[in-house]
Design a protein around this motif. Structure first.
Motif, PDB file in Angstrom:
ATOM      1  N   LEU A 167       0.812  -1.210   0.000  1.00  0.00           N
ATOM      2  CA  LEU A 167       0.000   0.000   0.000  1.00  0.00           C
ATOM      3  C   LEU A 167       0.848   1.265   0.000  1.00  0.00           C
ATOM      4  CD1 LEU A 167      -2.603  -1.012   2.743  1.00  0.00           C
ATOM      5  CD2 LEU A 167      -2.883  -1.187   0.257  1.00  0.00           C
ATOM      6  N   LEU A 168       0.436   2.223  -0.803  1.00  0.00           N
ATOM      7  CA  LEU A 168       0.882   3.603  -0.654  1.00  0.00           C
ATOM      8  C   LEU A 168      -0.227   4.318   0.097  1.00  0.00           C
ATOM      9  CD1 LEU A 168       2.480   6.180  -1.104  1.00  0.00           C
ATOM     10  CD2 LEU A 168       1.567   6.294  -3.427  1.00  0.00           C
ATOM     11  N   LEU A 169       0.068   4.787   1.284  1.00  0.00           N
ATOM     12  CA  LEU A 169      -0.906   5.469   2.124  1.00  0.00           C
ATOM     13  C   LEU A 169      -0.700   6.972   1.971  1.00  0.00           C
ATOM     14  CD1 LEU A 169      -3.025   5.638   4.368  1.00  0.00           C
ATOM     15  CD2 LEU A 169      -1.205   5.209   6.025  1.00  0.00           C
ATOM     16  N   HIS A 170      -1.693   7.644   1.395  1.00  0.00           N
ATOM     17  CA  HIS A 170      -1.608   9.092   1.210  1.00  0.00           C
ATOM     18  C   HIS A 170      -2.598   9.784   2.130  1.00  0.00           C
ATOM     19  CE1 HIS A 170      -1.269  13.048  -0.472  1.00  0.00           C
ATOM     20  NE2 HIS A 170      -2.565  13.068  -0.743  1.00  0.00           N
ATOM     21  N   LEU A 171      -2.113  10.798   2.835  1.00  0.00           N
ATOM     22  CA  LEU A 171      -2.952  11.546   3.765  1.00  0.00           C
ATOM     23  C   LEU A 171      -2.823  13.030   3.474  1.00  0.00           C
ATOM     24  CD1 LEU A 171      -4.718  11.753   6.328  1.00  0.00           C
ATOM     25  CD2 LEU A 171      -2.615  11.715   7.674  1.00  0.00           C
ATOM     26  N   ASP A 172      -3.885  13.620   2.922  1.00  0.00           N
ATOM     27  CA  ASP A 172      -3.978  15.071   2.835  1.00  0.00           C
ATOM     28  C   ASP A 172      -4.568  15.535   4.155  1.00  0.00           C
ATOM     29  OD1 ASP A 172      -4.591  17.726   2.413  1.00  0.00           O
ATOM     30  OD2 ASP A 172      -5.407  17.428   0.409  1.00  0.00           O
ATOM     31  N   LEU A 173      -3.828  16.356   4.870  1.00  0.00           N
ATOM     32  CA  LEU A 173      -4.278  16.733   6.204  1.00  0.00           C
ATOM     33  C   LEU A 173      -5.539  17.579   6.191  1.00  0.00           C
ATOM     34  CD1 LEU A 173      -0.870  17.305   8.013  1.00  0.00           C
ATOM     35  CD2 LEU A 173      -2.364  15.315   8.090  1.00  0.00           C
ATOM     36  N   ASP A 174      -5.993  18.024   4.999  1.00  0.00           N
ATOM     37  CA  ASP A 174      -7.269  18.736   4.981  1.00  0.00           C
ATOM     38  C   ASP A 174      -8.463  17.804   5.161  1.00  0.00           C
ATOM     39  OD1 ASP A 174      -7.939  17.608   2.477  1.00  0.00           O
ATOM     40  OD2 ASP A 174      -7.533  19.443   1.354  1.00  0.00           O
ATOM     41  N   VAL A 175      -8.190  16.491   5.249  1.00  0.00           N
ATOM     42  CA  VAL A 175      -9.268  15.563   5.574  1.00  0.00           C
ATOM     43  C   VAL A 175      -9.801  15.829   6.981  1.00  0.00           C
ATOM     44  CG1 VAL A 175      -7.836  13.694   6.537  1.00  0.00           C
ATOM     45  CG2 VAL A 175      -9.978  13.145   5.368  1.00  0.00           C
ATOM     46  N   ILE A 176      -8.946  16.380   7.833  1.00  0.00           N
ATOM     47  CA  ILE A 176      -9.321  16.706   9.208  1.00  0.00           C
ATOM     48  C   ILE A 176     -10.205  17.952   9.220  1.00  0.00           C
ATOM     49  CG2 ILE A 176      -8.401  17.422  11.465  1.00  0.00           C
ATOM     50  CD1 ILE A 176      -5.835  15.849  10.673  1.00  0.00           C
ATOM     51  N   ARG A 177     -11.199  17.974  10.076  1.00  0.00           N
ATOM     52  CA  ARG A 177     -12.071  19.146  10.155  1.00  0.00           C
ATOM     53  C   ARG A 177     -11.239  20.404  10.398  1.00  0.00           C
ATOM     54  NH1 ARG A 177     -15.854  17.730  15.262  1.00  0.00           N
ATOM     55  NH2 ARG A 177     -16.330  16.063  13.788  1.00  0.00           N
ATOM     56  N   HIS A 178     -11.533  21.439   9.627  1.00  0.00           N
ATOM     57  CA  HIS A 178     -10.607  22.568   9.595  1.00  0.00           C
ATOM     58  C   HIS A 178     -10.586  23.367  10.888  1.00  0.00           C
ATOM     59  CE1 HIS A 178     -14.307  24.719   8.325  1.00  0.00           C
ATOM     60  NE2 HIS A 178     -13.723  25.777   8.828  1.00  0.00           N
ATOM     61  N   ALA A 179     -11.588  23.213  11.746  1.00  0.00           N
ATOM     62  CA  ALA A 179     -11.561  23.899  13.034  1.00  0.00           C
ATOM     63  C   ALA A 179     -10.387  23.426  13.880  1.00  0.00           C
ATOM     64  CB  ALA A 179     -12.878  23.666  13.779  1.00  0.00           C
ATOM     65  N   GLU A 180      -9.916  22.199  13.639  1.00  0.00           N
ATOM     66  CA  GLU A 180      -8.786  21.653  14.385  1.00  0.00           C
ATOM     67  C   GLU A 180      -7.453  21.919  13.698  1.00  0.00           C
ATOM     68  OE1 GLU A 180      -9.031  17.761  16.237  1.00  0.00           O
ATOM     69  OE2 GLU A 180     -11.067  17.571  15.468  1.00  0.00           O
ATOM     70  N   LEU A 181      -7.487  22.357  12.455  1.00  0.00           N
ATOM     71  CA  LEU A 181      -6.252  22.535  11.696  1.00  0.00           C
ATOM     72  C   LEU A 181      -6.322  23.856  10.944  1.00  0.00           C
ATOM     73  CD1 LEU A 181      -3.631  20.987  11.177  1.00  0.00           C
ATOM     74  CD2 LEU A 181      -4.666  20.054   9.117  1.00  0.00           C
ATOM     75  N   PRO A 182      -5.954  24.947  11.604  1.00  0.00           N
ATOM     76  CA  PRO A 182      -6.101  26.270  10.984  1.00  0.00           C
ATOM     77  C   PRO A 182      -5.106  26.480   9.844  1.00  0.00           C
ATOM     78  CG  PRO A 182      -4.945  26.442  13.083  1.00  0.00           C
ATOM     79  CD  PRO A 182      -5.426  25.023  12.973  1.00  0.00           C
ATOM     80  N   GLY A 183      -5.470  27.410   8.954  1.00  0.00           N
ATOM     81  CA  GLY A 183      -4.545  27.820   7.910  1.00  0.00           C
ATOM     82  C   GLY A 183      -4.565  26.970   6.663  1.00  0.00           C
ATOM     83  N   LEU A 184      -5.556  26.082   6.493  1.00  0.00           N
ATOM     84  CA  LEU A 184      -5.617  25.234   5.305  1.00  0.00           C
ATOM     85  C   LEU A 184      -5.873  26.072   4.056  1.00  0.00           C
ATOM     86  CD1 LEU A 184      -7.795  22.324   6.705  1.00  0.00           C
ATOM     87  CD2 LEU A 184      -5.382  22.170   6.077  1.00  0.00           C
ATOM     88  N   ARG A 185      -5.271  25.669   2.948  1.00  0.00           N
ATOM     89  CA  ARG A 185      -5.500  26.364   1.681  1.00  0.00           C
ATOM     90  C   ARG A 185      -6.937  26.197   1.205  1.00  0.00           C
ATOM     91  NH1 ARG A 185      -1.069  27.736  -1.770  1.00  0.00           N
ATOM     92  NH2 ARG A 185       0.964  27.222  -0.878  1.00  0.00           N
ATOM     93  N   TYR A 186      -7.443  24.970   1.273  1.00  0.00           N
ATOM     94  CA  TYR A 186      -8.768  24.671   0.743  1.00  0.00           C
ATOM     95  C   TYR A 186      -9.564  23.875   1.776  1.00  0.00           C
ATOM     96  CZ  TYR A 186      -6.331  25.967  -3.523  1.00  0.00           C
ATOM     97  OH  TYR A 186      -5.587  26.645  -4.463  1.00  0.00           O
TER      98      TYR A 186
END
Length: 249
Positions: free
Chosen positions: A175-194
């Protein structure tokens, strides 16, 4: 790999844990080259780095500012004799094409490129073989444009929610496991581009990633740190999250 597409981001601000082998991938971009040529140059360097790591018996983690990074990573795995399936965590589908995109944003296309869309754009430059759609599992993807929803409705790409992810729904093989951190609700991860509305908590995403890692089949991990460059998180959340995903060693 401190880039967003072909833009060098020296202030990406990724608080990586202390690891035994750390390489920073940068390339010299030449004037007059189009974006696809520049991306090909960059991801060739990624492919070479990943291939060397896999041949040393390592499981490489490649960290970047976008979701194009699985292209070079897949090419590197294939060069090392690994034919990966993909588990793709993302708030978005990343299955746009040049013909369907309304924004023109190339970062919305990498998963579609991986499964064979217009290989002459970049994948052929890397010598990368397209992945069968049925070897891709798309996790979350709650924010889809109509063209993406239409494509996924007829494609063989499988889908799952973060909470539904278990060993029995994963595609076969390494497996290649890819994680875009924008999958996390943005209230917990400020500053996301999209940022996308809603979404799972960081802890539930980390738990799901751990379930995939526990299979022992992950050949490489890619992280799309898709936040704005220079954005600082004073809470230390990012450092804690990345330390969980990338064990120190």
């Amino acid at each position: 790999m401190p880039y967003h597409l072909d833009e060098h981001l020296p202030d990406l601000n990724v608080p990586l844990p202390r690891v035994s082998h750390l390489s920073t991938v940068t390339v010299t971009m030449l004037g007059g080259e189009n974006t696809w040529v520049r991306l090909g140059r960059l991801h060739e360097a990624v492919a070479q780095t990943v291939e060397r790591a896999v041949r040393r018996g390592e499981v490489p983690t490649v960290v970047s500012g976008d979701c194009m990074v699985p292209l070079g990573t897949t090419a590197g795995l294939q060069r090392a004799g690994v034919e990966p399936s993909i588990v793709w965590f993302d708030a978005h589908g990343d299955v746009q094409t040049l013909e369907t995109t309304t924004s023109g944003y190339l970062g919305g296309m990498p998963l579609r490129l991986l499964v064979g869309y217009r290989p002459e754009l970049i994948c052929a430059r890397l010598g990368m073989r397209a992945l069968p759609e049925n070897r891709v599992l798309l996790v979350d993807a709650r924010d889809l444009d109509p063209a993406e929803a239409g494509y996924l409705a007829s494609a063989d790409i499988r889908r799952a929610g973060v909470h539904d992810l278990s060993a029995d729904v994963l595609p076969d093989g390494p497996l290649l496991l890819h994680l875009d951190l924008d999958v996390i609700r943005h209230a917990e991860l400020p500053g996301l581009r999209y940022p996308a509305p809603g979404g799972p908590t960081a802890s539930s995403v980390v738990d799901a990633v751990r379930r995939v890692l526990a299979t022992g089949r992950v050949a490489a991990l890619t992280l799309g740190c898709t936040w704005q460059p220079g954005h600082h998180d004073t809470s230390g959340f990012r450092s804690d999250l990345l330390s969980t995903l990338i064990p120190a060693g």
